[in-house]
Design a protein around this motif. Structure first.
Motif, PDB file in Angstrom:
ATOM      1  N   VAL A  18       0.947  -1.026   0.060  1.00 38.33           N
ATOM      2  CA  VAL A  18      -0.143  -0.033  -0.005  1.00 38.33           C
ATOM      3  C   VAL A  18       0.931   1.140   0.015  1.00 38.33           C
ATOM      4  CG1 VAL A  18      -1.929   1.131   1.172  1.00 38.33           C
ATOM      5  CG2 VAL A  18      -1.740  -1.428   1.369  1.00 38.33           C
ATOM      6  N   SER A  21       4.859   2.888  -5.562  1.00 40.21           N
ATOM      7  CA  SER A  21       5.100   3.789  -6.359  1.00 40.21           C
ATOM      8  C   SER A  21       6.014   3.552  -7.439  1.00 40.21           C
ATOM      9  CB  SER A  21       5.830   5.032  -5.389  1.00 40.21           C
ATOM     10  OG  SER A  21       6.307   6.140  -6.380  1.00 40.21           O
ATOM     11  N   ILE A  47      -0.730  -1.181  -4.628  1.00 39.53           N
ATOM     12  CA  ILE A  47      -1.931  -0.323  -4.236  1.00 39.53           C
ATOM     13  C   ILE A  47      -1.546   1.048  -4.321  1.00 39.53           C
ATOM     14  CG2 ILE A  47      -3.980   0.175  -2.599  1.00 39.53           C
ATOM     15  CD1 ILE A  47      -3.788  -2.719  -3.311  1.00 39.53           C
ATOM     16  N   PRO A  49      -3.614   4.820  -5.611  1.00 43.49           N
ATOM     17  CA  PRO A  49      -5.042   5.437  -6.315  1.00 43.49           C
ATOM     18  C   PRO A  49      -4.798   5.994  -7.672  1.00 43.49           C
ATOM     19  CG  PRO A  49      -4.248   6.883  -4.314  1.00 43.49           C
ATOM     20  CD  PRO A  49      -3.266   5.378  -4.265  1.00 43.49           C
ATOM     21  N   GLU A  51      -2.240   4.964  -9.849  1.00 44.20           N
ATOM     22  CA  GLU A  51      -1.819   3.982 -11.130  1.00 44.20           C
ATOM     23  C   GLU A  51      -2.554   2.762 -11.439  1.00 44.20           C
ATOM     24  OE1 GLU A  51       1.170   4.763 -12.132  1.00 44.20           O
ATOM     25  OE2 GLU A  51       2.324   6.008 -10.860  1.00 44.20           O
ATOM     26  N   VAL A  77       2.428   4.823   3.491  1.00 41.48           N
ATOM     27  CA  VAL A  77       1.814   5.936   3.149  1.00 41.48           C
ATOM     28  C   VAL A  77       1.873   7.006   4.137  1.00 41.48           C
ATOM     29  CG1 VAL A  77       0.094   4.975   1.386  1.00 41.48           C
ATOM     30  CG2 VAL A  77      -0.371   5.076   3.967  1.00 41.48           C
ATOM     31  N   PRO A  78       1.825   8.303   3.939  1.00 45.23           N
ATOM     32  CA  PRO A  78       1.948   9.032   5.137  1.00 45.23           C
ATOM     33  C   PRO A  78       1.128   8.793   6.368  1.00 45.23           C
ATOM     34  CG  PRO A  78       1.499  10.394   3.007  1.00 45.23           C
ATOM     35  CD  PRO A  78       1.334   8.845   2.965  1.00 45.23           C
ATOM     36  N   ALA A  79       1.688   9.183   7.544  1.00 45.61           N
ATOM     37  CA  ALA A  79       0.913   8.610   8.745  1.00 45.61           C
ATOM     38  C   ALA A  79      -0.413   9.005   8.818  1.00 45.61           C
ATOM     39  CB  ALA A  79       1.912   9.407  10.117  1.00 45.61           C
ATOM     40  N   VAL A  85      -6.265   3.111   5.956  1.00 38.80           N
ATOM     41  CA  VAL A  85      -5.764   2.219   5.404  1.00 38.80           C
ATOM     42  C   VAL A  85      -5.984   0.606   6.200  1.00 38.80           C
ATOM     43  CG1 VAL A  85      -3.565   1.103   4.213  1.00 38.80           C
ATOM     44  CG2 VAL A  85      -4.316   3.275   4.028  1.00 38.80           C
ATOM     45  N   VAL A 134       9.038   0.830  10.735  1.00 33.32           N
ATOM     46  CA  VAL A 134      10.131  -0.052  10.654  1.00 33.32           C
ATOM     47  C   VAL A 134      10.623   0.015   9.467  1.00 33.32           C
ATOM     48  CG1 VAL A 134       8.771  -1.553  12.340  1.00 33.32           C
ATOM     49  CG2 VAL A 134       8.143  -1.801   9.986  1.00 33.32           C
TER      50      VAL A 134
END
Ligand code: COA
Length: 701
Positions: A18, A21, A47, A49, A51, A77-79, A85, A134
């Motif tokens: 998720v 890129s 995953i 949104p 592409e 993905v950003p926090a 998610v 992590v």
């Protein structure tokens, strides 16, 4: 429902990335590429949104759109997007999550709130979570590289678990040049759910893992760590480096991964007791890993050294002593054989000096003789490059000896650079740990020996503890709870002690004067009688104790007198009867007790008893869990009472073996019953032979 087995996490059939890129240099790009390029055989779902395809694989806009169940989702993905998610993953039944994203507990209150929310969602849907914050994890045997590390390590037998992601990637990079291989590598991060404990448990049963290495900053669940680590350590070595030992280091650890670092001393005691080997530096951690992965565990601590120069031989000898090992004393056959073949100038005693002009044949001969010697448990070969040294041929001789004597560790120190490089590379490839200087070789042998001693002690402790009636003790506690009490009567505490083989002065509860007389007749005179009432703490103060009763008439009278006294002082007291206890001969007065540590659970204490107990404060403690006779011995030695026990000023020594056994039994009791909140045996009389517990207090919750 919580899924527990991590095998399915490290061997997933389907993986979603998720935040995957297509842009080089982004973490989502690296993770996806790592999974593809490591040779992962399962199905991969990127995953994103924006592409429809990444790296030639069909991409999906959201996890909700995925066509089949997902075993593992790696989130990058950003926090702020992570909670949503995670919720989506929960809804479609993802089993395991790896959250690479940083910006949670480690940044403060706001991050902590978000992390808590994520854990709640995971629990709700039965998902297990590695992270957040992590690098990810790698399993070289699956293979899978669910991380954004730059390096995929060589396949090997070491599982490396690290609370620092940076440390992990640095080690991976270094491992390529050092030839070290890993079975799995796990970045633990904030340990919101899965922690080192879960991965130690998993690695202990993993046939691909021979050694477990951990870098940790804190332990979240002390009792569970002790349980899991001690079981794991009996199966394979667990080597830990715990950072944050200094005040400043502990501060740094807490801001690093939000770790709550506890007292370093408690960690030290805990590691020692559960058989975990504590490394003091990163170098030692990896040296030990190499030694454990490549060498057998020696039968004992006797080391032989073979060298071609005096100085390093002496240094190695010093190290042997400093690390608590012993220089082997060769048999006469070995000495005669060495003397018969080596030049007259050679030293044929340990350390064997084959001299500076030694070629491979002298090393080979010395190795064969020394390895065959029954008084030798392990061998260290030292080499300094001279004009006639044959490093490659000598390495060959060492590898032959390793093959011929697989039960004896052989380690080497090739002291030099370029000249010895090929020889030392040969050793590394052939499974002989080779260092540049003698000290790490000796320190590794010391680690191997400590591990072996730990295994032996665990076996001995298990055998010793076999005579325990846990069910009997449980029945007593059950009756106490049924009676709506938390404090055991003296006779009940004595019964529990009996079930655990703790020698206790015969103690019986009587509810009538006649019954008291009957019991006293059975146990023999003199006896002492004490009121049985859990609410009366100071029995003597209310006239509730009468000592030195010599016959049944005295016992009957004493029963009535005690009742009169007690009801006189405390008319409301609930009295269960009177305890009749056999009076024991006076011995050295000791105390054995228990207290609880919030992180690691019960600690057993031992010290001098009697009237000076509070004044002298002569007490030492050990964690009850994993306590061994060796540790009890050290515990006794820490007290002044030990001098008395060994026989002070002409007095006969007391039975230290029996005392050790009783302390181990108390430890077993408080381990088996976490509901025991307090326990005190005061006094215990120690005799020349055996001992006797007189007054046992047990409180349960
Ligand atoms: N589902 C899937 N993908 C989504 C998404 C969603 N709901 N929302 C956004 N994305 C996509 C973005 O479009 C982007 O793809 P793109 O590159 O094609 O544009 C991708 O996810 C990443 O989002 P972006 O906003 O570009 O974030 P980023 O890559 O700059 O940073 C992290 C994301 C996770 C790397 C960053 O937040 C982070 O935590 N970095 C530190 C990581 C770290 O140090 N971890 C600890 C190691 S010890």
């Amino acid at each position: 429902m919580i899924v527990n087995k991590l095998t399915n996490m490290v061997r997933p059939g389907t993986v979603a990335v998720v935040g995957a890129s297509s842009k080089q240099g982004k973490i989502g790009h690296t993770v996806l590429n790592n999974i593809i390029s490591c040779g992962y055989k399962g199905k991969i779902y990127p995953i994103n949104p924006k592409e429809t395809e990444i790296e030639g694989i069909q991409a999906y806009q959201s996890v909700a759109d995925l066509p089949e169940p997902i075993d593992l989702a790696v989130i990058a993905v950003p926090a702020s997007l992570v909670p949503g998610v995670v919720e989506d993953c929960g809804r479609i039944g993802v089993k395991y999550l790896v959250i690479i994203t940083a910006g949670f507990k480690e940044i403060g209150a706001e991050g902590l709130e978000m992390e808590k929310k994520i854990i709640e969602t995971c629990r709700e849907h039965g998902m297990r979570l590695l992270g957040p914050n992590v690098v990810g994890f790698i399993d070289t045997h699956t293979p899978i590289n669910a991380s954004f590390a730059a390096t995929f390590p060589q396949k090997g037998e070491i599982a490396f678990l690290s609370q620092s992601g940076a440390m992990l990637v640095a080690i991976l990079d270094w491992s390529l040049s050092s030839g070290l291989g890993f079975s799995k590598v796990v970045s633990l991060g904030n340990k919101a759910d899965l922690s080192e404990i879960d991965f130690i448990e998993d690695a202990a049963d993993d046939p691909n893992t021979k050694v477990i290495l951990c870098y940790i900053e804190d332990i979240v669940d002390g009792p569970r760590f002790l349980d899991v680590a001690s079981r794991a350590a009996c199966k394979k070595p667990v080597i830990v480096i715990k950072s944050g030992t200094s005040q400043a280091g502990a501060q740094a650890a807490s801001s690093h991964t939000g770790a709550l670092a506890g007292s370093d001393l408690a960690y030290d005691v805990a590691f020692r007791q559960c058989g975990v080997i504590r490394a003091r530096s990163m170098t030692e951690l990896f040296n030990l890993a190499v030694a454990f992965a490549r060498s057998p565990v020696p039968a004992g601590k006797k080391v032989a050294i073979i060298t071609n120069s005096g100085g390093p031989g002496i240094i190695a000898t010093d190290n042997v002593e400093n690390y608590g090992l012993q220089m082997a004393r060769f048999t006469k056959d070995t000495i005669d054989a060495l003397r018969g073949t080596l030049p007259v100038e050679a030293n044929v005693y340990n350390p064997v000096d084959v001299l500076g002009d030694a070629k491979a044949d002298r090393y080979r001969f010395a190795l064969q003789k020394v390895c065959a010697d029954p008084n030798v448990d392990s061998v260290v070969v030292l080499m300094c490059p001279t004009g006639v040294t044959q490093p490659v041929e000598t390495s060959q001789a060492i590898l032959e000896a390793k093959k011929a004597y697989p039960e004896k560790p052989i380690l080497a120190a090739y002291m030099g650079g370029e000249t010895l490089a090929r020889g030392s590379a040969m050793l590394a490839e052939g499974g002989v740990p080779c260092f540049t200087f003698p000290e790490p070789a000796i320190s590794c042998i010391s680690g191997l020996v400590r591990y072996n001693e730990m295994l032996q002690k665990q076996e001995e402790a298990a055998a010793q503890m076999s005579r325990i009636d846990q069910k009997g003790a449980k029945a007593v506690f059950y009756d106490v709870i049924k009676d709506n009490r938390l404090v055991l009567l003296g006779s009940e505490a004595a019964e529990v002690a009996n079930c655990y083989g703790i020698p206790v002065a015969p103690t019986v509860l009587a509810t009538t004067p006649e019954e008291a007389a009957l019991e006293a007749d059975k146990m023999g005179y003199p006896v002492v009688m004490k009121v049985a009432s859990p609410k009366i703490l100071h029995k003597t103060d209310v006239g509730g104790v009468i000592v030195g009763l010599k016959n049944s008439d005295e016992v009957r009278r004493a029963y009535l007198e005690i009742m009169d006294n007690v009801y006189g002082y405390m008319p409301q007291a609930v009295v269960y009867g009177v305890e009749v206890q056999k009076m024991m001969p006076k011995g050295t007065e000791l105390i054995i007790g228990m207290t609880k540590d919030i992180q690691f659970g019960p600690l057993v204490g031992f010290g001098l008893g009697g009237i000076y107990v509070n004044l002298l404060k002569d007490v030492s403690f050990r964690l009850a869990r994993g306590l061994t006779s060796g540790e009890v011995e050290k515990m006794l030695q820490e007290t002044k009472a030990y001098t008395l026990l060994r026989g002070y000023r002409g007095e006969k020594p007391r039975d230290i073996a029996a005392l050790t056994d009783v302390i181990l039994r108390v430890a077993a009791l408080v381990n088996d019953f976490p509901e025991i909140t307090e326990m005190d045996i005061n006094p215990v009389f120690a005799y020349e032979e055996g001992l006797s517990a007189l007054d046992i207090k047990i409180t349960i919750s």
